[in-house]
Design an enzyme around this catalytic site. Structure first.
Site, short mmCIF file in Angstrom:
data_model
loop_
_atom_site.label_atom_id
_atom_site.label_comp_id
_atom_site.label_asym_id
_atom_site.label_seq_id
_atom_site.Cartn_x
_atom_site.Cartn_y
_atom_site.Cartn_z
N CYS A 33 34.72 -21.29 25.76
CA CYS A 33 33.44 -21.05 26.64
C CYS A 33 32.45 -20.90 25.62
O CYS A 33 32.20 -21.96 25.31
CB CYS A 33 33.78 -19.68 27.55
SG CYS A 33 32.47 -19.58 28.87
N HIS B 2 39.38 -20.09 30.43
CA HIS B 2 39.66 -19.11 29.73
C HIS B 2 41.27 -18.58 30.26
O HIS B 2 41.74 -19.43 31.22
CB HIS B 2 38.98 -17.89 30.60
CG HIS B 2 37.51 -17.52 30.06
ND1 HIS B 2 37.18 -17.26 28.99
CD2 HIS B 2 36.39 -18.08 30.81
CE1 HIS B 2 35.92 -17.06 28.77
NE2 HIS B 2 35.34 -17.73 29.88
#
Length: 484
Positions: free
Chosen positions: A333, A430
């Site tokens: 991310c 994630h």
């Protein structure tokens, strides 16, 4: 359907509210009760994407798992994600509203309360029982006005409260009595009993204190939960430094993650911390960077600020040195965005508007947009076409030639990137290590041979059940059931 609501409040942050709610949710589920978790207001940088496409605190997603249901935005209608020491992004019903400082949000609470009560009502229409988690302590005098997180909510819906305190911190009786004394008379009457958490030793030595507490307050001690060594329930926010030591040092893979000032979703690394062949370490800013096999740059709520933090702490040259010695790098991310050439935030979404140079490992540019990408996703990892699942929570959109070599192929596109020399990968996923085969493939790519398979998802379930069994054994569950 008429639901009953029970609220768990704590004498301090990290007293055990999240754990107790998760455990009680599983206990009620095991009793055949249709139950849902609820937290009116949460402040956390660990979040999850819900089935209805919103964002809530990660703890409520874990509690939903304990209930055996999919998480929804109604389970955490107000989420605050700090992006500075004095401000936070305010998320209402799963969608980012705007950044607010503490004073602005305090004035907004009367509006936020409507969102809280609307969500509670919708859950009450669907479930028999609502298990509610408070935030921090109900005795914070400066936060009592317009409170939506603790007694303000409990008074609004007229629900009973159980107060939990952590004896491992010391001063447990002062915590309980002091909290009670700082509440109004109606709030004191709302507390129906106490739970003492994380007790070690001979319970008979505590009994005189429990008897005194009950006599002093006229309220029952509903039980004393023991210190459950090695219990793994995903953290609400704070980093848990629990790691598992391995005796097979010759097979150990060394993995490090820098602790960023605004690190987010660090629960990504729980499967690695708990893996018997992985020597995992969080590295703080004042600690030397140890030799390792794999460096992972984590997610961040303020990517440019955390990138500057890493650059000021010599991580650029250390990453280069790490690669020269044959190490591997993963960016997740915000960490993925840092690996590119630049990050541009023209509207000041994550701080002051501006531009920052990235580490330059990927030929890629990222621009921060106001609309967040919130998706649960599955795909196939570039390593042996292994199945991978995860979720995206990010405001940046990345573009560049490196994306032509994706790390993951999804059903409707691709994600991330892999360097031409195969030593660096980045992804917006994630939960990258949650799937057993994906975790195995990445560990092997990073240098581990003869990888031992660990089913992290099954481990999560075992730990929730372990917690529920302890609650059944050590708390007066029948009395708690009568409260709801």
């Amino acid at each position: 359907m008429t639901s009953k609501t029970l609220m768990i409040q704590g004498t301090t942050s990290d007293a055990g509210k999240t754990i107790l709610v998760a455990g009680l949710c599983r206990v009620l589920k095991n009793h055949g009760i249709n139950v849902a978790p609820f937290k009116p207001q949460n402040m956390a940088l660990n979040s999850a994407v819900t089935a209805d496409g919103g964002e809530i605190g990660r703890a409520q997603a874990v509690q939903a798992q304990a209930c055996g249901i999919e998480p929804t935005t109604d389970m955490n209608p107000v989420l605050l994600k700090p992006n500075t020491d004095v401000g936070a992004q305010v998320i209402i019903h799963g969608k980012a509203l705007q950044d607010m400082d503490a004073k602005t949000f305090h004035n907004y609470k009367s509006i936020a309360m409507k969102a809280v009560l609307d969500s509670h009502q919708r859950l009450s229409d669907q479930y028999e029982v609502i298990m509610v988690e408070g935030a921090g302590s109900p005795a914070e005098i400066n936060l009592r006005d317009r409170d939506i997180a603790n007694m303000g909510f409990a008074e609004a819906v007229d629900c009973p409260v159980v107060l939990i305190a952590d004896i491992d911190r010391g001063g447990v009786f002062a915590h309980l009595i002091g909290t009670l004394e700082l509440l109004s008379e109606s709030e004191q009457n709302r507390i129906k009993g106490f739970v003492i958490n994380r007790f070690r030793g001979d319970i008979t030595l505590l009994q005189s204190g429990l008897d005194w507490l009950e006599e002093k307050t006229g309220k029952p001690v509903l039980g004393v939960l023991p210190y459950l060594h090695g219990l793994h329930i995903e953290a609400e926010d704070a980093i848990n430094n629990l790691s598992v030591c391995t005796e097979n040092k010759e097979k150990t893979l060394k993995v490090i993650v820098p602790v960023l000032p605004r690190i987010s979703n660090h629960t990504d690394f729980d499967p690695l911390r708990l893996h018997p062949q992985v020597d995992f370490e969080y590295v703080s800013h004042n600690s030397p960077i140890p030799p390792c096999d794999l460096i992972i740059l984590p997610g961040s709520k303020s990517v440019r600020a955390d990138l500057e933090f890493l650059q000021n702490n010599n991580w650029a040259e250390n990453l280069q040195k790490h690669l020269r010695y044959g190490g591997k790098i993963i960016g997740i991310c915000g960490g993925f965005q840092m690996l590119g050439n630049s990050i541009y935030d023209p509207s000041g979404i994550e701080g002051k508007a501006g531009f920052a140079d990235g580490f330059g490992f990927f030929d890629m540019q990222t621009e921060i947009h106001r609309t967040k990408q919130l998706h649960n996703k599955t795909g196939r990892l570039f390593l042996n076409n292994t199945k991978v699942s995860g979720y995206e929570i990010h405001a940046g959109i990345s573009k560049g030639p490196v994306l032509e070599h994706p790390a993951i192929i999804t059903n409707n596109g691709s994600d991330g990137a892999v360097s031409s020399d195969n030593n660096i990968m980045g992804s917006y996923f994630h939960g990258l290590f949650n799937e057993t085969e994906a975790c195995n493939a990445i560990l092997e790519w990073a240098g581990l041979r003869e990888v031992e398979s660990v089913d992290y998802l099954a481990l999560q379930e075992r730990e929730i059940e372990r917690l529920a069994i302890s609650i059944e054994e050590h708390l007066d569950v029948s009395r708690i059931l009568k409260l709801i």
